[in-house]
Design an enzyme around this catalytic site. Structure first.
Site, mmCIF file in Angstrom:
data_model
loop_
_atom_site.group_PDB
_atom_site.id
_atom_site.type_symbol
_atom_site.label_atom_id
_atom_site.label_comp_id
_atom_site.label_asym_id
_atom_site.label_seq_id
_atom_site.Cartn_x
_atom_site.Cartn_y
_atom_site.Cartn_z
ATOM 1 N N ASP A 179 0.832 -1.207 0.000
ATOM 2 C CA ASP A 179 0.000 0.000 0.000
ATOM 3 C C ASP A 179 0.867 1.258 0.000
ATOM 4 O O ASP A 179 1.972 1.241 -0.534
ATOM 5 C CB ASP A 179 -0.927 -0.045 1.230
ATOM 6 C CG ASP A 179 -2.268 0.617 0.956
ATOM 7 O OD1 ASP A 179 -2.262 1.833 0.726
ATOM 8 O OD2 ASP A 179 -3.305 -0.077 0.967
ATOM 9 N N HIS A 220 -3.736 5.130 4.409
ATOM 10 C CA HIS A 220 -4.490 3.966 3.972
ATOM 11 C C HIS A 220 -3.854 2.648 4.435
ATOM 12 O O HIS A 220 -4.519 1.802 5.046
ATOM 13 C CB HIS A 220 -4.585 4.034 2.444
ATOM 14 C CG HIS A 220 -5.565 3.099 1.837
ATOM 15 N ND1 HIS A 220 -5.177 2.004 1.114
ATOM 16 C CD2 HIS A 220 -6.898 3.090 1.848
ATOM 17 C CE1 HIS A 220 -6.252 1.362 0.694
ATOM 18 N NE2 HIS A 220 -7.312 2.002 1.121
ATOM 19 N N SER A 398 -11.573 -1.677 0.309
ATOM 20 C CA SER A 398 -10.253 -1.548 0.927
ATOM 21 C C SER A 398 -10.255 -2.044 2.350
ATOM 22 O O SER A 398 -9.257 -2.542 2.849
ATOM 23 C CB SER A 398 -9.847 -0.076 0.984
ATOM 24 O OG SER A 398 -9.312 0.310 -0.227
#
Ligand SMILES: *[C@@H]1O[C@H](CO)[C@@H](O)[C@H](O)[C@H]1NC(C)=O
Ligand SMILES: *[C@@H]1O[C@H](CO)[C@@H](O)[C@H](O)[C@H]1NC(C)=O
Ligand SMILES: *[C@@H]1O[C@H](CO)[C@@H](O)[C@H](O)[C@H]1NC(C)=O
Ligand SMILES: *[C@@H]1O[C@H](CO)[C@@H](O)[C@H](O)[C@H]1NC(C)=O
Ligand SMILES: *[C@@H]1O[C@H](CO)[C@@H](O)[C@H](O)[C@H]1NC(C)=O
Ligand SMILES: [Ca+2]
Ligand SMILES: [Ca+2]
Ligand SMILES: [Ca+2]
Length: 734
Positions: A179, A220, A398
């Site tokens: 990520d 994230h 996600s």
């Protein structure tokens, strides 16, 4: 595996006389406890009840205690609810109900009881705080992590607490988050952080620390890492699904991403990292058709052959967030790949959220955010810029994929030699079908239920781990490819359609030994002025249909498809032999002209597992759901795996291509070796079991059933003939 149940049984037997003895005398000497009032409710509201004990001498003097209790209650403005259980002379008095006597004032009743001549002792009852003996964490946000334990909506969680109670928390497993970085200095990440599995491909250094950015949104990866392995019971933020596992980070999304970077990421530290959690993919704009490019593809394939000492890296990918653009994950090459575990999302209400994509290659779903009124996922957050180290607003598919990655870590703890295909099989066998008005559930020829919206269903950690514990690896992967079928035929406008079919005969499958299916894919090339209006449906021999090419209103691309591979898992477990049919139709508007299907090719993936063996495995998996194998010391033998060099840095060179081929050969040897290993281990175990049975003369009856079954299961696993596996790089390349 025999001792724990029988020993606790013995313990109960030896204790129970004591319990009976201590209760018995009370019981015989007590009078009929039925009070002289019509069946009173057993208790009153919290804070409204008084327990009183009458003076013992009253009983000795031969008074009717029930009548006296009634008088006491009257004098105190309360209501007699009768004797408390078997306790002679003890009564429960309640407030309320009888208007005429109600004092209204609680202390009034207390004072009346305190000064009453019949009352020896009294106490206002408070609600006792008794928590169930189960995992209780002091993490302040744990109560809000509904996806782990949902108190508001029963069943709308991953059912993981029972797994934790059995001390299964992902110990020994490493999950890597591919990520925008992982802030590993956080209190909830640091103790579980694996620097050995981490890397930064954006800055080319070993530290995947996220960098501050203009929009403060490089949080994230950290959020995903927290979902997987946030430290439990540290009085900070939240708890991860596999809080005993290690989590690593590969920083690759914070900057331009190239094919070679992606390839490196997929194989980075692949003897350290077991599960790769990838919550990203091609643009979800409803018109992109894209996936891994040649190097990324080769790396995925290389990962499943050589990662995890040859058992195969587990790649978990999110199905995509393009729902509102009518996007479909069959146009996403990562979701479509046979090497990945494709995970979609459902909201807390169990419904497919507006953003979620559907497709025929979706394996399963797990929880995430839904509409505005539904709760999102509570997890770690970065503490840089606007972050606080904790968030209750992680959303989208996600957020779903890392939960699946965490559950897979739990599975790998109980059975470390599950292969990448075993993990997919177990998901298909254990995911739960449930009601959702939008789901088009269909049961295929092998009894697996699947919907384009929810895959095989909702992931359930309890079911996954129980099945993993007794799972014998499936036979090696085999594939079948039809020739490229040159058609050059016009795609007809709806309601007419172009129908094409291809028969796979027993002779076709003889060489590979394939009996049952896993993935089925179709690779096709077509010319079309607006490909988004074309709809492609594949029918397997059983009649099971898959919408592999869904219509997409926004996809007005004029280039058609060039060798795009669509895949489906909907024929899982079915017989491979028979007629496969492709139906193509065009929902075009009158202004556009008709397109042409140039050529197509059918590829089947599966194994030599027979149709009956699939059914037998389904039965065994359901039998293992009671947790009995988690409680015991039972374990199936595991082969050691291969000794593979840590990693190759550059997958580009011809040298590395050679080693790829070599690894294909290793895989062949490995599967032969594995067969041998299981046979040997099986022989050994049977000896051990016989020894056990001899040792334990009687009282072990109960355990023999399951033992025998497992023995059979093992034999069956071994029965596969030593056919030459077709895992060669050529066959696997898609
Ligand atoms: C199971 O393991 C525990 C702890 O290792 C041991 O005390 C017990 O004897 C084992 N039970 C069996 C049936 O082997
Ligand atoms: C969490 O920590 C508390 C002490 O702060 C302890 O009493 C409790 O047993 C721990 N819970 C678990 C599940 O380890
Ligand atoms: C959830 O887990 C519990 C054990 O903690 C188990 O008894 C129950 O059957 C599981 N529920 C489902 C739906 O699998
Ligand atoms: C739980 O597992 C860990 C690691 O496997 C071990 O160290 C610990 O002793 C276990 N705890 C219990 C209560 O079995
Ligand atoms: C395939 O088999 C079916 C019968 O199962 C037959 O009707 C059909 O003609 C065959 N198709 C081809 C292309 O051989
Ligand atoms: Ca760095
Ligand atoms: Ca925590
Ligand atoms: Ca998409």
């Amino acid at each position: 595996m025999a001792l724990p149940p029988s020993s606790s049984f013995l313990l109960l037997l030896s204790l129970s006389p004591l319990i009976l003895l201590s209760v018995h005398p009370l019981h015989t000497s007590s009078p009929d406890p039925t009070p002289p009032f019509p069946a009173p409710p057993p208790s009153c509201g919290p804070g409204q009840s008084w327990a009183v004990r009458l003076h013992e001498h009253l009983d000795r003097e031969g008074h009717d205690l029930d009548r006296l209790a009634h008088l006491v209650a009257k004098d105190a403005g309360l209501e007699n609810r009768g004797q408390i259980g078997q306790l002679e002379g003890h009564y429960l008095l309640c407030q309320g109900a009888d208007e005429g006597h109600v004092d209204g004032d609680v202390s009034g009743a207390g004072n009346a009881l305190a000064s009453h001549p019949y009352v020896a002792w009294h106490s206002q009852e408070l609600v006792l705080s008794r928590s169930k003996r189960s995992v209780a964490f002091n993490d302040p946000k744990y109560p809000k992590q509904w996806h782990l334990h949902n108190e508001l909506r029963a069943g709308m969680d991953i059912n993981v607490t029972g797994v934790w109670e059995r001390n299964i928390t992902g110990v020994g497993v490493t999950v890597v988050v591919v990520d925008d970085g992982v802030q590993h200095t956080l209190k909830d990440i640091q103790p579980n952080y694996s620097p050995e599995g981490s890397y930064d491909l954006n800055s080319n250094d070993p530290d995947p620390m996220p960098h501050p950015d203009a929009r403060s949104d490089n949080h994230h990866g950290t959020r995903c890492a927290g979902e997987i392995a946030a430290v439990s019971n540290n009085s900070f933020c939240a708890v991860g699904v596999a809080y005993g596992s290690k989590v690593a980070g590969i920083r690759v999304l914070d900057g331009p991403l190239t094919d070679s970077m992606e390839a490196i990421a997929f194989n980075k530290h692949y003897q350290v990292n077991d599960v790769y959690s990838c919550s990203w993919g091609p643009d979800d704009d409803g018109r992109t058709v894209d996936g891994p490019h040649p190097l990324g593809k080769a790396a995925l394939q290389h990962g499943v052959i050589a990662g995890r000492r040859g058992f195969g890296s587990i790649f978990v990918v999110a199905s995509g967030n393009g729902g509102q653009y009518n996007d479909n994950c069959n146009y996403d090459g990562y979701a479509n790949s046979i090497y990945t575990v494709t995970i979609g999302a459902v909201g807390e209400n169990g419904q497919m959220p507006f953003y979620a994509e559907e497709c025929a290659s979706m394996l399963a779903v797990t929880f995430s955010s839904g509409g505005r009124s539904l709760r999102s996922i509570v997890t770690s957050d970065w503490s840089l810029q606007e972050g606080t180290g904790c968030t209750d607003a992680h959303t989208g598919t996600s957020a779903a994929a890392p939960l699946a990655a965490g559950m897979i870590a739990l599975m790998l703890q109980v059975r470390s030699c599950l292969t990448w295909r075993d993990v997919q099989h177990i998901i298909a066998y254990t995911a739960i079908q449930y009601n959702d008005v939008r789901a088009d559930w269909e049961t295929n020829g092998a009894g697996f239920h699947h919907s384009h919206q929810h895959g095989f269903g909702l992931l359930n950690a309890w079911r996954l781990v129980n099945a993993a514990k007794v799972w014998v690896s499936v036979p090696y992967l085999v594939s079948y490819q039809s020739p490229v079928l040159k058609e050059e035929r016009t795609i007809l406008a709806y309601p007419e359609r172009l129908v094409l079919s291809w028969n796979v005969t027993a002779a076709d499958l003889k060489q590979s030994g394939m009996k049952t299916l896993e993935h089925v894919s179709v690779t096709l090339t077509m010319a079309h002025q607006r490909r988004g209006t074309v709809e492609i449906v594949l029918f397997c021999p059983s009649g099971m249909s898959s919408l592999i090419g869904a219509r997409r209103a926004l996809d007005c691309d004029r280039s058609g498809y060039v060798d795009w591979t669509f895949s489906t898992v909907r024929c899982w477990g079915e017989r491979a032999e028979g007629q496969y049919t492709l139906q193509i139709t065009d929902h075009k508007d009158p202004s556009t002209s008709l397109g042409t299907l140039n050529h197509w090719k059918l590829t089947l993936y599966g194994s030599s597992m027979s149709f009956e063996e699939v059914a037998e495995r389904q039965r065994l998996v359901e039998e293992a759901m009671g947790g009995q194998y988690l409680n015991s010391n039972f374990s199936l033998p595991c082969p050691p795996g291969l000794d593979i060099a840590p990693e190759k840095v550059n997958p580009l060179t011809s040298n590395s291509l050679k080693s790829l081929l070599l690894l294909g050969c290793f895989a062949l040897f490995w599967s032969l070796y594995y067969t041998l290993e299981v046979v040997l281990a099986n022989l050994d175990m049977r000896e051990v079991w016989r020894g056990c049975r001899r040792g334990r003369s009687q009282g072990a009856r109960l355990e023999e059933g399951p033992e025998l079954e497992l023995e059979l299961q093992l034999r069956r696993g071994v029965d596969m003939d030593a056919k030459v596996p077709l895992i060669t790089t050529g066959d696997l390349a898609t």
